[in-house]
Design a protein around this motif. Structure first.
Motif, short mmCIF file in Angstrom:
data_model
loop_
_atom_site.label_atom_id
_atom_site.label_comp_id
_atom_site.label_asym_id
_atom_site.label_seq_id
_atom_site.Cartn_x
_atom_site.Cartn_y
_atom_site.Cartn_z
N GLY A 1 -47.00 8.52 -26.75
CA GLY A 1 -47.27 9.67 -25.91
C GLY A 1 -47.35 9.24 -24.46
O GLY A 1 -47.91 8.19 -24.14
N VAL A 2 -46.79 10.06 -23.57
CA VAL A 2 -46.79 9.74 -22.14
C VAL A 2 -46.88 11.03 -21.35
O VAL A 2 -46.46 12.10 -21.83
CB VAL A 2 -45.51 8.94 -21.77
N GLN A 3 -47.42 10.93 -20.17
CA GLN A 3 -47.54 12.12 -19.32
C GLN A 3 -46.22 12.40 -18.59
O GLN A 3 -45.42 11.48 -18.36
CB GLN A 3 -48.66 11.92 -18.30
N PRO A 4 -45.99 13.66 -18.23
CA PRO A 4 -44.79 13.99 -17.43
C PRO A 4 -44.73 13.13 -16.18
O PRO A 4 -45.75 12.88 -15.52
CB PRO A 4 -45.00 15.46 -17.10
N GLY A 5 -43.52 12.65 -15.89
CA GLY A 5 -43.33 11.77 -14.74
C GLY A 5 -43.44 10.30 -15.09
O GLY A 5 -43.11 9.43 -14.28
N GLY A 6 -43.90 10.03 -16.30
CA GLY A 6 -44.10 8.65 -16.72
C GLY A 6 -42.83 7.96 -17.19
O GLY A 6 -41.74 8.56 -17.18
N GLN B 1 -34.46 2.37 -21.26
CA GLN B 1 -35.50 2.57 -20.26
C GLN B 1 -35.47 4.03 -19.83
O GLN B 1 -34.44 4.51 -19.36
CB GLN B 1 -35.25 1.66 -19.05
N MET B 2 -36.59 4.69 -19.99
CA MET B 2 -36.67 6.13 -19.69
C MET B 2 -37.68 6.36 -18.57
O MET B 2 -38.86 6.02 -18.73
CB MET B 2 -37.09 6.89 -20.95
N ASN B 3 -37.20 6.90 -17.47
CA ASN B 3 -38.06 7.17 -16.31
C ASN B 3 -38.13 8.66 -16.02
O ASN B 3 -37.31 9.44 -16.50
CB ASN B 3 -37.52 6.44 -15.08
N THR B 4 -39.10 9.03 -15.22
CA THR B 4 -39.28 10.43 -14.79
C THR B 4 -39.20 11.37 -15.99
O THR B 4 -38.44 12.34 -16.00
CB THR B 4 -38.23 10.82 -13.74
N LEU B 5 -39.98 11.06 -16.99
CA LEU B 5 -39.93 11.84 -18.24
C LEU B 5 -40.48 13.24 -18.04
O LEU B 5 -41.41 13.46 -17.26
CB LEU B 5 -40.71 11.12 -19.32
#
Lengths: 109, 122
Positions: free
Chosen positions: B11-16, B82-86
């Motif tokens: 789980g990650v926050q938006p923007g993570g 690699q996933m950025n700005t989720l």
């Protein structure tokens, strides 16, 4: 809404034959090979057909594929209850992306 | 046994950011294209990215272009995403999958992992 159009659902009686269509354009199906996948809920997709009409090892010949122009078709004969699943067509696109169809839910009556 | 095993989903926050890994077993890894495909809850599969057998060619879905980067380490038989700005739209089960033919980009994917779940939520 997918670029590749499939009927949302199809149904047929056990033992009968069903076909699932996949319609695209010259940018995708018209100039590229089509693959078909079966997905039982809760599991990963499984390759049924590749290069329009080839079956990977272990896939029974009840499953067949064809392509004509900008459309492709998956055929399943001798339907079994175990064939109930979602089916997806997949192809390469000229935009250098891979497209999945919207999926077709098969119900075996 | 030919196998793909994904990991890294959390789980990650938006923007993570997150990095997913896909470890391969049982085949000549550096001969095959590897794809990432994701599936949001209740939706159909969506292709995300592919990387060629040698890592020289990469392609991305428009929905992730500029945010995701695919790479591979053939010495470790592993592919990374690699996933950025989720965003919440990236919430899905992420599958790693292999092309059926060596040296080909064709999206005929014969081996799939079990997937790793990415949840983007505040």
């Amino acid at each position: 809404q997918s670029v590749l159009t499939q009927p949302p659902s199809v149904s047929a009686a056990a033992g009968q034959k069903v076909t699932i269509s996949c319609s695209g354009s010259s940018s995708n199906i018209g100039n590229n090979y089509v693959s078909w996948y079966q997905q039982v809920p809760g599991t990963a997709p499984k390759l049924l057909i590749y290069d329009n009409n080839k079956r990977p090892s272990g896939i029974p010949d009840r499953f067949s594929g064809s392509k004509s122009g900008t459309s492709a078709t998956l055929g399943i004969t001798g339907l079994q209850t175990g064939d109930e699943a979602d089916y997806y067509c997949v192809t390469w696109d000229s935009s250098l992306t891979v497209l999945f169809g919207g999926g077709t839910k098969l119900t075996v009556l | 046994e030919v196998q793909l095993v994904e990991s890294g989903g959390v789980g990650v926050q938006p923007g993570g950011s997150l990095r997913l890994s896909c470890a391969a077993f049982g085949f000549t890894f550096n001969d095959y294209t590897i794809h990432w495909v994701r599936q949001a809850p209740g939706k159909g599969p969506e292709w995300v990215s592919l990387i060629s057998w040698d890592g020289d060619n990469t392609f991305y879905a428009d929905s992730v272009k500029g945010r995701f980067t695919i790479s591979r380490d053939n010495s470790k038989n592993t592919v990374f995403l690699q996933m950025n700005t989720l965003t919440t739209e990236d919430t899905a089960l992420y599958y790693c999958t292999k092309g059926i033919d060596s040296g080909s980009f064709r999206p005929s994917m014969d081996v799939w992992g079990k997937g790793t779940t990415v949840t983007v939520s505040s």
